[in-house]
Design a protein around this motif. Structure first.
Motif, PDB file in Angstrom:
ATOM      1  N   UNK A 229      38.157  48.972  78.307  1.00 36.83           N
ATOM      2  CA  UNK A 229      37.969  48.739  76.870  1.00 36.83           C
ATOM      3  C   UNK A 229      38.493  47.349  76.523  1.00 36.83           C
ATOM      4  N   UNK A 230      37.845  46.721  75.550  1.00 34.91           N
ATOM      5  CA  UNK A 230      38.180  45.342  75.178  1.00 34.91           C
ATOM      6  C   UNK A 230      38.027  45.179  73.675  1.00 34.91           C
ATOM      7  N   UNK A 231      39.143  44.815  73.018  1.00 35.65           N
ATOM      8  CA  UNK A 231      39.072  44.496  71.598  1.00 35.65           C
ATOM      9  C   UNK A 231      40.145  45.177  70.778  1.00 35.65           C
ATOM     10  N   UNK A 232      41.153  44.410  70.331  1.00 35.27           N
ATOM     11  CA  UNK A 232      42.223  44.935  69.474  1.00 35.27           C
ATOM     12  C   UNK A 232      42.940  46.115  70.128  1.00 35.27           C
ATOM     13  N   UNK A 233      43.265  45.964  71.412  1.00 34.90           N
ATOM     14  CA  UNK A 233      43.900  47.054  72.155  1.00 34.90           C
ATOM     15  C   UNK A 233      45.423  46.953  72.002  1.00 34.90           C
ATOM     16  N   UNK A 234      45.965  47.799  71.144  1.00 34.83           N
ATOM     17  CA  UNK A 234      47.400  47.860  70.906  1.00 34.83           C
ATOM     18  C   UNK A 234      48.046  48.813  71.910  1.00 34.83           C
ATOM     19  N   UNK A 235      49.382  48.828  71.936  1.00 33.18           N
ATOM     20  CA  UNK A 235      50.076  49.770  72.820  1.00 33.18           C
ATOM     21  C   UNK A 235      49.749  51.206  72.440  1.00 33.18           C
ATOM     22  N   UNK A 236      49.580  51.467  71.150  1.00 31.65           N
ATOM     23  CA  UNK A 236      49.216  52.813  70.705  1.00 31.65           C
ATOM     24  C   UNK A 236      47.834  53.199  71.215  1.00 31.65           C
ATOM     25  N   UNK A 237      46.905  52.235  71.189  1.00 31.56           N
ATOM     26  CA  UNK A 237      45.547  52.518  71.679  1.00 31.56           C
ATOM     27  C   UNK A 237      45.549  52.742  73.193  1.00 31.56           C
ATOM     28  N   UNK A 238      46.375  52.008  73.927  1.00 34.42           N
ATOM     29  CA  UNK A 238      46.464  52.229  75.366  1.00 34.42           C
ATOM     30  C   UNK A 238      46.903  53.656  75.649  1.00 34.42           C
ATOM     31  N   UNK A 239      47.904  54.108  74.937  1.00 37.91           N
ATOM     32  CA  UNK A 239      48.407  55.466  75.112  1.00 37.91           C
ATOM     33  C   UNK A 239      47.323  56.497  74.780  1.00 37.91           C
ATOM     34  N   UNK A 240      46.661  56.291  73.664  1.00 34.17           N
ATOM     35  CA  UNK A 240      45.630  57.226  73.203  1.00 34.17           C
ATOM     36  C   UNK A 240      44.423  57.255  74.140  1.00 34.17           C
ATOM     37  N   UNK A 241      43.927  56.073  74.522  1.00 39.57           N
ATOM     38  CA  UNK A 241      42.700  56.005  75.313  1.00 39.57           C
ATOM     39  C   UNK A 241      42.929  56.369  76.777  1.00 39.57           C
ATOM     40  N   UNK A 242      44.115  56.087  77.296  1.00 42.66           N
ATOM     41  CA  UNK A 242      44.394  56.489  78.680  1.00 42.66           C
ATOM     42  C   UNK A 242      44.394  58.006  78.800  1.00 42.66           C
ATOM     43  N   UNK A 243      44.814  58.695  77.750  1.00 45.56           N
ATOM     44  CA  UNK A 243      44.773  60.163  77.755  1.00 45.56           C
ATOM     45  C   UNK A 243      43.345  60.686  77.752  1.00 45.56           C
ATOM     46  N   UNK A 244      42.428  59.895  77.183  1.00 40.14           N
ATOM     47  CA  UNK A 244      41.011  60.288  77.197  1.00 40.14           C
ATOM     48  C   UNK A 244      40.372  60.073  78.567  1.00 40.14           C
ATOM     49  N   UNK A 245      40.993  59.199  79.402  1.00 42.09           N
ATOM     50  CA  UNK A 245      40.436  58.920  80.717  1.00 42.09           C
ATOM     51  C   UNK A 245      39.983  57.497  80.925  1.00 42.09           C
ATOM     52  N   UNK A 246      40.312  56.603  79.984  1.00 42.08           N
ATOM     53  CA  UNK A 246      39.997  55.177  80.157  1.00 42.08           C
ATOM     54  C   UNK A 246      40.868  54.612  81.280  1.00 42.08           C
ATOM     55  N   UNK A 247      40.262  53.786  82.137  1.00 40.24           N
ATOM     56  CA  UNK A 247      40.954  53.245  83.306  1.00 40.24           C
ATOM     57  C   UNK A 247      41.667  51.933  83.031  1.00 40.24           C
ATOM     58  N   UNK A 248      41.029  51.028  82.276  1.00 38.79           N
ATOM     59  CA  UNK A 248      41.552  49.678  82.166  1.00 38.79           C
ATOM     60  C   UNK A 248      41.486  49.127  80.755  1.00 38.79           C
ATOM     61  N   UNK A 249      42.365  48.155  80.491  1.00 41.58           N
ATOM     62  CA  UNK A 249      42.555  47.639  79.142  1.00 41.58           C
ATOM     63  C   UNK A 249      42.633  46.115  79.173  1.00 41.58           C
ATOM     64  N   UNK A 250      41.747  45.478  78.399  1.00 41.96           N
ATOM     65  CA  UNK A 250      41.809  44.031  78.241  1.00 41.96           C
ATOM     66  C   UNK A 250      42.735  43.757  77.060  1.00 41.96           C
ATOM     67  N   UNK A 251      43.774  42.966  77.305  1.00 44.38           N
ATOM     68  CA  UNK A 251      44.835  42.794  76.321  1.00 44.38           C
ATOM     69  C   UNK A 251      44.861  41.371  75.778  1.00 44.38           C
ATOM     70  N   UNK A 252      44.934  41.284  74.454  1.00 44.30           N
ATOM     71  CA  UNK A 252      45.038  39.988  73.797  1.00 44.30           C
ATOM     72  C   UNK A 252      46.249  39.927  72.898  1.00 44.30           C
ATOM     73  N   UNK A 253      46.036  39.507  71.655  1.00 44.71           N
ATOM     74  CA  UNK A 253      47.149  39.310  70.732  1.00 44.71           C
ATOM     75  C   UNK A 253      47.676  40.609  70.150  1.00 44.71           C
ATOM     76  N   UNK A 254      46.935  41.704  70.269  1.00 46.78           N
ATOM     77  CA  UNK A 254      47.401  42.977  69.702  1.00 46.78           C
ATOM     78  C   UNK A 254      48.576  43.570  70.463  1.00 46.78           C
ATOM     79  N   UNK A 255      48.688  43.251  71.765  1.00 47.13           N
ATOM     80  CA  UNK A 255      49.748  43.911  72.536  1.00 47.13           C
ATOM     81  C   UNK A 255      50.450  43.021  73.556  1.00 47.13           C
ATOM     82  N   UNK A 256      49.939  41.819  73.838  1.00 47.96           N
ATOM     83  CA  UNK A 256      50.520  41.037  74.927  1.00 47.96           C
ATOM     84  C   UNK A 256      50.904  39.624  74.528  1.00 47.96           C
ATOM     85  N   UNK A 257      49.974  38.845  74.024  1.00 42.96           N
ATOM     86  CA  UNK A 257      50.220  37.425  73.774  1.00 42.96           C
ATOM     87  C   UNK A 257      50.853  37.193  72.394  1.00 42.96           C
ATOM     88  N   UNK A 258      51.706  36.158  72.331  1.00 46.90           N
ATOM     89  CA  UNK A 258      52.307  35.790  71.063  1.00 46.90           C
ATOM     90  C   UNK A 258      53.438  36.688  70.620  1.00 46.90           C
TER      91      UNK A 258
END
Length: 215
Positions: A172-201
């Motif tokens: 998944x790619x786009x506005x991926x916050x730490x909360x979204x990582x937690x939520x989507x990984x439980x659904x079965x998502x494998x990987x996360x493209x991270x930008x300013x929502x959870x990693x940079x800045x």
């Protein structure tokens, strides 16, 4: 399930790209994610060929390129020669996406497709047996700093069900916050493209952030 963490290098500090690559590499990321845009398929311009060369020179980690460009099949050999490992195309931008995917495979690269928020699963289902990765865009592509589009979650659930049949990884790619990582990984998502929502800045170092996200 192991989370695949992919920093979106468009959001990195370009005053010191080499140092950014080293810090992210040591922090334990899995795939460097590079956005390539042509100003036509999306109304913006992304990273350049020299940026790919710099990142490739300074890491042994996997590198993907997300081709947000018209007619991506014309450029597969170019990006393959730069040493990337995974090439994503948008079927929406390619008249013959199956042929382009075959071209990626012929270059001994992993093949991925990225689909926009408004693109339905049904329009790309025939391509699923051919691919290694499917990246669901959770914002309209082209710009960082957008809001997550919640209606895409239903599509993600469909893709997670389909990956069991075809064996591709769901990213998944786009506005991926730490909360979204937690939520989507439980659904079965494998990987996360991270930008300013959870990693940079952020005020924390990359290693601290990534260790927490992987948990």
């Amino acid at each position: 399930m192991k989370k695949i963490i992919c920093p979106s290098m468009m959001c990195a500090n370009f005053d010191s790209l080499k140092e950014e690559v080293a810090k992210l590499d040591m922090a334990g990321i899995d795939i460097f994610h590079i956005d390539i845009m042509d100003g036509i398929f999306v109304p913006n311009f992304g990273m350049g060929l020299q940026d790919i060369q710099c990142i490739r020179k300074n890491t042994e980690k996997l590198i993907d390129v997300h081709l947000m460009i018209e007619n991506p099949g014309n450029y597969i050999d170019l990006f393959a020669k730069l040493g990337v490992d995974i090439i994503y195309i948008h079927p929406e931008a390619d008249k013959h996406p199956a042929r382009t995917i075959e071209k990626i495979k012929a270059a001994s690269k992993a093949a991925g497709i990225a689909i926009n928020p408004g693109t339905s699963v049904e329009t790309i289902e025939e391509l699923l047996p051919m691919i290694d990765y499917l990246m669901a865009m959770t914002v309209n592509p082209g710009f960082a700093g957008q809001k997550y589009l919640n209606f895409v979650d239903n599509k993600i659930k469909k893709l997670v069900r389909l990956k069991k049949d075809y064996g591709f990884k769901v990213m998944v790619d786009g506005a991926i916050s730490s909360e979204k990582i937690n939520e989507l990984s439980k659904l079965g998502v494998d990987g996360f493209i991270l930008g300013t929502s959870s990693l940079f800045g952020k005020n924390e170092d990359y290693k601290t952030i990534i260790e927490r996200l992987k948990k």
